[in-house]
Design a protein around this motif. Sequence first.
Motif, PDB file in Angstrom:
ATOM      1  N   ARG A 156       0.836  -1.205   0.000  1.00  0.00           N
ATOM      2  CA  ARG A 156       0.000   0.000   0.000  1.00  0.00           C
ATOM      3  C   ARG A 156       0.872   1.257   0.000  1.00  0.00           C
ATOM      4  O   ARG A 156       0.535   2.254  -0.639  1.00  0.00           O
ATOM      5  CB  ARG A 156      -0.937  -0.004   1.209  1.00  0.00           C
ATOM      6  CG  ARG A 156      -1.834   1.219   1.300  1.00  0.00           C
ATOM      7  CD  ARG A 156      -2.986   0.981   2.232  1.00  0.00           C
ATOM      8  NE  ARG A 156      -3.940   0.075   1.621  1.00  0.00           N
ATOM      9  CZ  ARG A 156      -4.891   0.471   0.782  1.00  0.00           C
ATOM     10  NH1 ARG A 156      -5.010   1.735   0.468  1.00  0.00           N
ATOM     11  NH2 ARG A 156      -5.721  -0.400   0.263  1.00  0.00           N
ATOM     12  N   LEU A 157       1.969   1.208   0.715  1.00  0.00           N
ATOM     13  CA  LEU A 157       2.887   2.341   0.729  1.00  0.00           C
ATOM     14  C   LEU A 157       3.485   2.558  -0.659  1.00  0.00           C
ATOM     15  O   LEU A 157       3.600   3.696  -1.131  1.00  0.00           O
ATOM     16  CB  LEU A 157       3.996   2.114   1.756  1.00  0.00           C
ATOM     17  CG  LEU A 157       5.020   3.246   1.911  1.00  0.00           C
ATOM     18  CD1 LEU A 157       4.353   4.532   2.370  1.00  0.00           C
ATOM     19  CD2 LEU A 157       6.119   2.840   2.885  1.00  0.00           C
ATOM     20  N   GLN A 158       3.847   1.461  -1.317  1.00  0.00           N
ATOM     21  CA  GLN A 158       4.372   1.563  -2.682  1.00  0.00           C
ATOM     22  C   GLN A 158       3.320   2.152  -3.621  1.00  0.00           C
ATOM     23  O   GLN A 158       3.634   2.972  -4.492  1.00  0.00           O
ATOM     24  CB  GLN A 158       4.807   0.185  -3.174  1.00  0.00           C
ATOM     25  CG  GLN A 158       5.466   0.195  -4.549  1.00  0.00           C
ATOM     26  CD  GLN A 158       5.929  -1.189  -4.976  1.00  0.00           C
ATOM     27  OE1 GLN A 158       5.826  -2.157  -4.224  1.00  0.00           O
ATOM     28  NE2 GLN A 158       6.463  -1.285  -6.187  1.00  0.00           N
ATOM     29  N   ALA A 159       2.057   1.751  -3.428  1.00  0.00           N
ATOM     30  CA  ALA A 159       0.964   2.288  -4.244  1.00  0.00           C
ATOM     31  C   ALA A 159       0.781   3.781  -3.981  1.00  0.00           C
ATOM     32  O   ALA A 159       0.448   4.540  -4.895  1.00  0.00           O
ATOM     33  CB  ALA A 159      -0.330   1.543  -3.939  1.00  0.00           C
ATOM     34  N   ALA A 160       1.011   4.209  -2.726  1.00  0.00           N
ATOM     35  CA  ALA A 160       0.874   5.618  -2.383  1.00  0.00           C
ATOM     36  C   ALA A 160       1.888   6.466  -3.144  1.00  0.00           C
ATOM     37  O   ALA A 160       1.563   7.545  -3.665  1.00  0.00           O
ATOM     38  CB  ALA A 160       1.041   5.817  -0.875  1.00  0.00           C
ATOM     39  N   TYR A 161       3.123   5.970  -3.228  1.00  0.00           N
ATOM     40  CA  TYR A 161       4.139   6.691  -4.006  1.00  0.00           C
ATOM     41  C   TYR A 161       3.752   6.726  -5.483  1.00  0.00           C
ATOM     42  O   TYR A 161       3.875   7.764  -6.150  1.00  0.00           O
ATOM     43  CB  TYR A 161       5.511   6.031  -3.834  1.00  0.00           C
ATOM     44  CG  TYR A 161       6.206   6.387  -2.547  1.00  0.00           C
ATOM     45  CD1 TYR A 161       6.736   7.667  -2.352  1.00  0.00           C
ATOM     46  CD2 TYR A 161       6.356   5.448  -1.521  1.00  0.00           C
ATOM     47  CE1 TYR A 161       7.391   7.996  -1.166  1.00  0.00           C
ATOM     48  CE2 TYR A 161       7.007   5.774  -0.332  1.00  0.00           C
ATOM     49  CZ  TYR A 161       7.507   7.056  -0.169  1.00  0.00           C
ATOM     50  OH  TYR A 161       8.150   7.387   1.005  1.00  0.00           O
ATOM     51  N   ALA A 162       3.290   5.599  -5.999  1.00  0.00           N
ATOM     52  CA  ALA A 162       2.894   5.537  -7.409  1.00  0.00           C
ATOM     53  C   ALA A 162       1.724   6.478  -7.690  1.00  0.00           C
ATOM     54  O   ALA A 162       1.638   7.062  -8.773  1.00  0.00           O
ATOM     55  CB  ALA A 162       2.512   4.102  -7.781  1.00  0.00           C
ATOM     56  N   ALA A 163       0.830   6.646  -6.722  1.00  0.00           N
ATOM     57  CA  ALA A 163      -0.322   7.534  -6.891  1.00  0.00           C
ATOM     58  C   ALA A 163       0.112   8.975  -7.097  1.00  0.00           C
ATOM     59  O   ALA A 163      -0.582   9.760  -7.752  1.00  0.00           O
ATOM     60  CB  ALA A 163      -1.238   7.441  -5.667  1.00  0.00           C
ATOM     61  N   LEU A 164       1.277   9.325  -6.554  1.00  0.00           N
ATOM     62  CA  LEU A 164       1.809  10.675  -6.702  1.00  0.00           C
ATOM     63  C   LEU A 164       2.851  10.756  -7.817  1.00  0.00           C
ATOM     64  O   LEU A 164       3.472  11.798  -8.025  1.00  0.00           O
ATOM     65  CB  LEU A 164       2.425  11.161  -5.387  1.00  0.00           C
ATOM     66  CG  LEU A 164       1.475  11.847  -4.394  1.00  0.00           C
ATOM     67  CD1 LEU A 164       0.383  10.891  -3.916  1.00  0.00           C
ATOM     68  CD2 LEU A 164       2.237  12.397  -3.195  1.00  0.00           C
ATOM     69  N   GLY A 165       3.049   9.639  -8.526  1.00  0.00           N
ATOM     70  CA  GLY A 165       4.011   9.617  -9.614  1.00  0.00           C
ATOM     71  C   GLY A 165       5.444   9.591  -9.137  1.00  0.00           C
ATOM     72  O   GLY A 165       6.349  10.054  -9.843  1.00  0.00           O
ATOM     73  N   LEU A 166       5.685   9.040  -7.943  1.00  0.00           N
ATOM     74  CA  LEU A 166       7.007   9.048  -7.324  1.00  0.00           C
ATOM     75  C   LEU A 166       7.443   7.632  -6.949  1.00  0.00           C
ATOM     76  O   LEU A 166       6.682   6.678  -7.080  1.00  0.00           O
ATOM     77  CB  LEU A 166       6.992   9.918  -6.058  1.00  0.00           C
ATOM     78  CG  LEU A 166       6.598  11.385  -6.209  1.00  0.00           C
ATOM     79  CD1 LEU A 166       6.450  12.022  -4.837  1.00  0.00           C
ATOM     80  CD2 LEU A 166       7.626  12.130  -7.044  1.00  0.00           C
ATOM     81  N   THR A 167       8.687   7.528  -6.448  1.00  0.00           N
ATOM     82  CA  THR A 167       9.179   6.312  -5.830  1.00  0.00           C
ATOM     83  C   THR A 167       9.569   6.665  -4.402  1.00  0.00           C
ATOM     84  O   THR A 167       9.618   7.840  -4.020  1.00  0.00           O
ATOM     85  CB  THR A 167      10.410   5.754  -6.574  1.00  0.00           C
ATOM     86  OG1 THR A 167      11.507   6.675  -6.420  1.00  0.00           O
ATOM     87  CG2 THR A 167      10.110   5.563  -8.049  1.00  0.00           C
ATOM     88  N   ALA A 168       9.886   5.644  -3.628  1.00  0.00           N
ATOM     89  CA  ALA A 168      10.257   5.864  -2.231  1.00  0.00           C
ATOM     90  C   ALA A 168      11.540   6.679  -2.099  1.00  0.00           C
ATOM     91  O   ALA A 168      11.841   7.204  -1.019  1.00  0.00           O
ATOM     92  CB  ALA A 168      10.408   4.528  -1.515  1.00  0.00           C
ATOM     93  N   ALA A 169      12.304   6.810  -3.178  1.00  0.00           N
ATOM     94  CA  ALA A 169      13.556   7.572  -3.138  1.00  0.00           C
ATOM     95  C   ALA A 169      13.320   9.079  -3.164  1.00  0.00           C
ATOM     96  O   ALA A 169      14.250   9.860  -2.942  1.00  0.00           O
ATOM     97  CB  ALA A 169      14.437   7.168  -4.315  1.00  0.00           C
ATOM     98  N   ALA A 170      12.098   9.519  -3.408  1.00  0.00           N
ATOM     99  CA  ALA A 170      11.801  10.954  -3.487  1.00  0.00           C
ATOM    100  C   ALA A 170      12.027  11.624  -2.135  1.00  0.00           C
ATOM    101  O   ALA A 170      11.673  11.081  -1.093  1.00  0.00           O
ATOM    102  CB  ALA A 170      10.359  11.154  -3.939  1.00  0.00           C
ATOM    103  N   GLY A 171      12.609  12.810  -2.168  1.00  0.00           N
ATOM    104  CA  GLY A 171      12.826  13.575  -0.954  1.00  0.00           C
ATOM    105  C   GLY A 171      11.543  14.254  -0.492  1.00  0.00           C
ATOM    106  O   GLY A 171      10.541  14.288  -1.219  1.00  0.00           O
ATOM    107  N   ASP A 172      11.570  14.820   0.719  1.00  0.00           N
ATOM    108  CA  ASP A 172      10.384  15.474   1.270  1.00  0.00           C
ATOM    109  C   ASP A 172       9.930  16.637   0.403  1.00  0.00           C
ATOM    110  O   ASP A 172       8.728  16.856   0.206  1.00  0.00           O
ATOM    111  CB  ASP A 172      10.668  15.977   2.691  1.00  0.00           C
ATOM    112  CG  ASP A 172      10.771  14.828   3.694  1.00  0.00           C
ATOM    113  OD1 ASP A 172      10.401  13.696   3.329  1.00  0.00           O
ATOM    114  OD2 ASP A 172      11.208  15.072   4.831  1.00  0.00           O
TER     115      ASP A 172
END
Length: 264
Positions: free
Chosen positions: A194-210
């Motif tokens: 679900r966390l991975q899906a959350a990043y994808a929903a914003l067009g990002l990956t977990a590597a994105a900074g704040d």
Amino acid sequence: MIFGKLVAGAIGLIVGGPIGLIAGLFLGHIFDRGLGQTLQAGSAENIARIKEQFFETIFLLLGYMAKADGRISQQEVDHTEMIIRQMRLDSTQRQRAIDLFRRGASPEFQLHSTVSAFVEVAGRQPQLRQTMLLFLISLALADHGIEPEEHEALGTIAALLGFNRLQLEQLLRMAQAQEQFHHRDAGQPDSPDRLQAAYAALGLTAAAGDRELKHAYRKLMSQNHPDKLIARGVPEDMLQVATEKSQEITAAYDLIRKHRNGSR
């Protein structure tokens, strides 16, 4: 409109004499033409014309997509009825939407001319063309899936709207991820998927900074802001779709922030 010619011509005359005057008048003409197009694009008359074209194009293209596999199933009819209910259309608008859907599904429907007419009315508003594509994707996902034939039809429509296949696939991935946060149960456990899906929903990956995370969130919320959509010419009837999209984006963003705050 001569404001630009007057100002640029006067500056050109002062700086470069007669030759400067001619150059200034030429540049001023370009400015006035651009300003006139901008003002015309934002006029009440033009906004009303765009709203009319947007409504018509949406339901024509939904009919086209439904017939993409060669037939219209009862599920697709129910899906369209659900969209109409979601938009809270009155009886007259409802009947018009149904008629447009049927026209889009008919063998005589001309896809290229329909999309070209919308692009012409949209003018120099690439964001409006993207909004059209995003609405089609969201509405196609309303039954929780896009069939291969629908996917191919979306690809054709996206190309006519000026988007390549990679751009379409990115928008599809984001929309499908956002769909996972639709009317989310607050008690549902947070999982790595679900966390991975959350990043994808914003067009990002977990590597994105704040900072990148906040920028992506604000950009998506701005794209779905009702005032901005109305200003572009999106009919008020369709704002419910954008409202639900904003709620999905916010739920995804909140999950990421909760995870990041808990990890510190």
